[in-house]
Design a protein around this motif. Structure first.
Motif, PDB file in Angstrom:
ATOM      1  N   SER A 351       0.837  -1.193   0.000  1.00 34.14           N
ATOM      2  CA  SER A 351       0.000   0.000   0.000  1.00 34.14           C
ATOM      3  C   SER A 351       0.875   1.248   0.000  1.00 34.14           C
ATOM      4  O   SER A 351       1.905   1.297   0.697  1.00 34.14           O
ATOM      5  N   HIS A 352       0.440   2.255  -0.777  1.00 33.97           N
ATOM      6  CA  HIS A 352       1.191   3.509  -0.813  1.00 33.97           C
ATOM      7  C   HIS A 352       0.303   4.611  -1.370  1.00 33.97           C
ATOM      8  O   HIS A 352      -0.166   4.546  -2.507  1.00 33.97           O
ATOM      9  N   GLU A 353       0.061   5.637  -0.527  1.00 35.43           N
ATOM     10  CA  GLU A 353      -0.647   6.854  -0.933  1.00 35.43           C
ATOM     11  C   GLU A 353      -1.935   6.561  -1.706  1.00 35.43           C
ATOM     12  O   GLU A 353      -2.138   7.051  -2.821  1.00 35.43           O
ATOM     13  N   GLY A 354      -2.787   5.736  -1.131  1.00 37.92           N
ATOM     14  CA  GLY A 354      -4.079   5.440  -1.750  1.00 37.92           C
ATOM     15  C   GLY A 354      -4.084   4.268  -2.703  1.00 37.92           C
ATOM     16  O   GLY A 354      -5.146   3.795  -3.123  1.00 37.92           O
ATOM     17  N   LEU A 355      -2.896   3.777  -3.077  1.00 35.73           N
ATOM     18  CA  LEU A 355      -2.804   2.633  -3.984  1.00 35.73           C
ATOM     19  C   LEU A 355      -2.644   1.346  -3.174  1.00 35.73           C
ATOM     20  O   LEU A 355      -1.862   1.295  -2.232  1.00 35.73           O
ATOM     21  N   ARG A 356      -3.385   0.321  -3.551  1.00 34.66           N
ATOM     22  CA  ARG A 356      -3.335  -0.969  -2.863  1.00 34.66           C
ATOM     23  C   ARG A 356      -3.236  -2.082  -3.905  1.00 34.66           C
ATOM     24  O   ARG A 356      -4.044  -2.157  -4.837  1.00 34.66           O
ATOM     25  N   VAL A 357      -2.227  -2.945  -3.749  1.00 36.41           N
ATOM     26  CA  VAL A 357      -2.038  -4.102  -4.626  1.00 36.41           C
ATOM     27  C   VAL A 357      -1.882  -5.342  -3.743  1.00 36.41           C
ATOM     28  O   VAL A 357      -1.152  -5.301  -2.736  1.00 36.41           O
ATOM     29  N   SER A 358      -2.566  -6.430  -4.111  1.00 32.67           N
ATOM     30  CA  SER A 358      -2.439  -7.652  -3.305  1.00 32.67           C
ATOM     31  C   SER A 358      -2.525  -8.891  -4.176  1.00 32.67           C
ATOM     32  O   SER A 358      -3.123  -8.872  -5.260  1.00 32.67           O
ATOM     33  N   TRP A 359      -1.925  -9.940  -3.687  1.00 32.10           N
ATOM     34  CA  TRP A 359      -1.950 -11.260  -4.328  1.00 32.10           C
ATOM     35  C   TRP A 359      -2.407 -12.267  -3.275  1.00 32.10           C
ATOM     36  O   TRP A 359      -1.868 -12.311  -2.174  1.00 32.10           O
ATOM     37  N   THR A 360      -3.404 -13.077  -3.618  1.00 33.84           N
ATOM     38  CA  THR A 360      -3.962 -14.049  -2.678  1.00 33.84           C
ATOM     39  C   THR A 360      -3.863 -15.448  -3.268  1.00 33.84           C
ATOM     40  O   THR A 360      -4.202 -15.662  -4.440  1.00 33.84           O
ATOM     41  N   HIS A 389      -5.224 -18.571  -7.470  1.00 34.80           N
ATOM     42  CA  HIS A 389      -4.514 -17.320  -7.222  1.00 34.80           C
ATOM     43  C   HIS A 389      -5.353 -16.145  -7.732  1.00 34.80           C
ATOM     44  O   HIS A 389      -5.898 -16.189  -8.840  1.00 34.80           O
ATOM     45  N   ASN A 390      -5.436 -15.111  -6.892  1.00 37.10           N
ATOM     46  CA  ASN A 390      -6.203 -13.914  -7.228  1.00 37.10           C
ATOM     47  C   ASN A 390      -5.317 -12.677  -7.092  1.00 37.10           C
ATOM     48  O   ASN A 390      -4.436 -12.625  -6.214  1.00 37.10           O
ATOM     49  N   VAL A 391      -5.565 -11.671  -7.933  1.00 35.51           N
ATOM     50  CA  VAL A 391      -4.824 -10.417  -7.838  1.00 35.51           C
ATOM     51  C   VAL A 391      -5.832  -9.269  -7.751  1.00 35.51           C
ATOM     52  O   VAL A 391      -6.909  -9.324  -8.354  1.00 35.51           O
ATOM     53  N   TYR A 392      -5.472  -8.231  -6.973  1.00 31.80           N
ATOM     54  CA  TYR A 392      -6.364  -7.097  -6.742  1.00 31.80           C
ATOM     55  C   TYR A 392      -5.558  -5.802  -6.799  1.00 31.80           C
ATOM     56  O   TYR A 392      -4.422  -5.735  -6.292  1.00 31.80           O
ATOM     57  N   VAL A 393      -6.159  -4.775  -7.412  1.00 31.04           N
ATOM     58  CA  VAL A 393      -5.564  -3.433  -7.437  1.00 31.04           C
ATOM     59  C   VAL A 393      -6.674  -2.432  -7.109  1.00 31.04           C
ATOM     60  O   VAL A 393      -7.766  -2.490  -7.693  1.00 31.04           O
ATOM     61  N   GLY A 394      -6.416  -1.539  -6.170  1.00 32.67           N
ATOM     62  CA  GLY A 394      -7.376  -0.503  -5.825  1.00 32.67           C
ATOM     63  C   GLY A 394      -6.693   0.831  -5.626  1.00 32.67           C
ATOM     64  O   GLY A 394      -5.519   0.891  -5.241  1.00 32.67           O
ATOM     65  N   TYR A 395      -7.415   1.910  -5.908  1.00 34.74           N
ATOM     66  CA  TYR A 395      -6.836   3.241  -5.726  1.00 34.74           C
ATOM     67  C   TYR A 395      -7.908   4.187  -5.199  1.00 34.74           C
ATOM     68  O   TYR A 395      -9.005   4.285  -5.762  1.00 34.74           O
TER      69      TYR A 395
END
Length: 452
Positions: A351-360, A389-395
């Motif tokens: 996570s950084h300045e409103g950006l979120r990336v994750s791998w599950t 496997h799942n990937v997620y990106v949020g801002y």
């Protein structure tokens, strides 16, 4: 209505309590495929269901600080159902925290669960199951029978019971079947039905564990819990395959409850239906170890924060018991396909300045189709472990009001999971519908969330 708060102060801290009283009516109405209510879309036959029950519940709980490092929790609940009468639950637990780094906890509870509306009232709901007919291979002279794996019944007993079926006799009487073995089997109609004779199930649960939050590793927490659950009068049903085996391997055929669920075609002996009725099985037992790991950290010179969450379960026991023809029978389901010995979910994120990336990553261990069939036998079937496997990106664009955009991919590698042939206990004609499968395959999504 409910109330909670501090009753009074003890030397070690405030004694907190909560109590409440509740009346609840649960109602279910399902429109099936009859009449003009909805267009019929499947041959399994979904019935109309209309049912309800009423319940009055009262509960109370207290949190007692015994010492500065020891606390005690007590709770109780009593309920009166219009279906099964009075049920009650209670638990007692405690915590010991000798330092900010370590906390030990344990709890014992007795819980009672009333049947759901579906379990209690439902008429047979359409379903199809795979069945290897215990009478398969039978010849008119009584030979050709192979007892089910793990059964102590003799081939002679099974043959005599099968030959007593009018439909099987009709099969052998048909000139077109001369010299042929009886071979009916495959997919059969196995509707699931409720049971108004059900009573509540009772669970005794014990848990004990430790919570570690070491100050010398900032951001790390580790929770390890052992649990053991014993359920008496567990609500469930005997499978289509097991019901057929228990009927035709019995000395008291056809005068047993398993034979009562089976209907054969009187013209050719094929099994038309095996009703899977909800019933109070004798016991269900499970135990295992749950582990949860959380870790937040930063890397010097790299912007943003990293985090890791792992939830892992190792199952030690999973079995159920029921009253069979000749007494209590226990089925060990641990390691059967769909009942893994190990499973976990691991997520790593940044996570950084409103950006979120994750791998599950989601993982379940594999298993065997039938624990009574050995690896050297032709009917042996097993599958390996399965992971997705799942990937997620949020801002987050702004905070007030909140505007967040997000996107992701589930099942990144488009894996449908293991192929399970029909004829297996865990398989059917659709082949990829077990708990280890993902029928949707790779899935994309995109969205926005607004909060004011």
């Amino acid at each position: 209505a409910s109330a909670n708060g501090t009753l009074f102060e003890l030397p070690a801290g405030p004694l907190k309590a909560a109590a409440g009283l509740e009346y609840r009516r649960e109602f279910q109405r399902t429109w099936g495929q009859g009449g003009d209510k909805i267009l019929q879309t499947t041959s399994t036959g979904v019935p109309d269901i209309e049912a309800r029950f009423d319940v009055i519940e009262a509960f109370a709980e207290v949190d007692v600080p015994v010492l500065e490092t020891v606390s005690l929790q007590l709770a109780g609940r009593i309920a009166d159902y219009s279906t099964v009468g009075t049920v009650s639950s209670y638990n007692i637990g405690g915590s010991f925290f000798p330092s900010p780094d370590v906390r030990f906890r344990a709890q014992y509870s007795r819980s009672q669960r009333a049947p759901t509306l579906t379990e209690f009232f439902s008429p047979p709901r359409g379903d199809y199951d795979s069945l290897t007919d215990p009478c398969g291979g039978l010849l008119p002279d009584g030979t050709g029978i192979t007892p089910p794996p793990g059964s102590d019944a003799s081939a002679g007993t099974i043959a005599a019971n099968c030959l007593a079926e009018p439909g099987i006799q009709a099969f052998f009487a048909d000139p077109d079947n001369a010299g042929q073995a009886f071979g009916a089997g495959g997919s059969v109609y196995g509707p699931n039905a409720g049971n108004t004779n059900l009573k509540e199930e009772t669970a005794d649960t014990f848990t004990a564990g430790v919570i570690l939050t070491p100050r010398f590793v900032p951001g790390l927490s580790l929770i390890v819990d052992y649990y053991q659950i014993n359920v008496k009068d567990a609500i469930g049903s005997v499978s289509t395959q097991l019901a057929a085996e228990l009927c035709y391997t019995a000395d008291n055929y056809p005068n047993n409850r398993f034979c009562d669920t089976i209907t054969r075609n009187p013209a050719n002996g094929a099994v038309r239906e095996v009703i899977n009725q909800s019933e109070n099985l004798d016991r269900y037992k499970t135990s295992g170890i749950d582990t949860t790991l959380n870790y937040d950290w930063e890397i010097g010179g790299v912007p943003g924060d990293f985090d890791l969450n792992v939830i892992y379960t190792h199952y030690l026991e999973d079995s159920y018991s029921f009253q069979a023809i000749d007494g209590l029978q226990t089925e060990d389901t641990l390691g059967i396909i769909g009942n893994p010995k190990d499973e976990f979910r691991a997520k790593i994120g940044w996570s950084h300045e409103g950006l979120r990336v994750s791998w599950t990553t989601l993982f379940k261990s594999g298993g065997v189709d039938d624990k009574d069939v050995g690896p050297d036998e032709p009917a042996y079937f097993s599958i390996g472990s399965q992971s997705y496997h799942n990937v997620y990106v949020g801002y987050t664009l702004r905070r007030r009001p909140t505007v967040r955009l997000y996107a992701g991919v589930n099942n990144v590698f488009d894996d449908l999971g293991p192929f399970l042939p029909s004829g297996l206990n865990s398989g059917n004609s659709r082949n990829i519908v077990s708990s280890l499968n993902d029928l949707d395959g790779r899935e994309y999504y995109l969205g926005a969330r607004f909060a004011f």
